[in-house]
Design a protein around this motif. Sequence first.
Motif: not given
Length: 121
Positions: A49-54, A61-64, A82-84
């Motif tokens: 997720r990303i906030s309105r202003g970024g 946790d699975s993608v961190k 998406m890497n790795s």
Amino acid sequence: VQLQASGGGLVQAGGSLRLSCAASGRTFSSYGMGWFRQAPGKEREFVARISRGGSSTDYADSVKGRFTISRDNAKNTVYLQMNSLKIDDTSVYYCAAARGFGVRTEEYIFWGQGTQVTVSS
């Protein structure tokens, strides 16, 4: 707000993809944006997720450490780099818009149509 996700495809494990989600309308910057995914037989799950202003982001946790969410409010677009990639990342990926900054699907009011990501061995 209408959302159009793109960028999915077939990639080998360890590879990369970048998903894009283009939004219609002039109020894109009013919404927190999220990416979710759903594999066959499983519930839809939060990815990022990303906030309105970024300025604020958050990840499952699975993608961190492997995925990065970003947005360009001038282009009304949110991205998911998406890497790795792993075989377990295989899913349909959905972008969504929320009034707030949530992780639950119930908090998101507009959804894109989904884009398939398949990771092969």
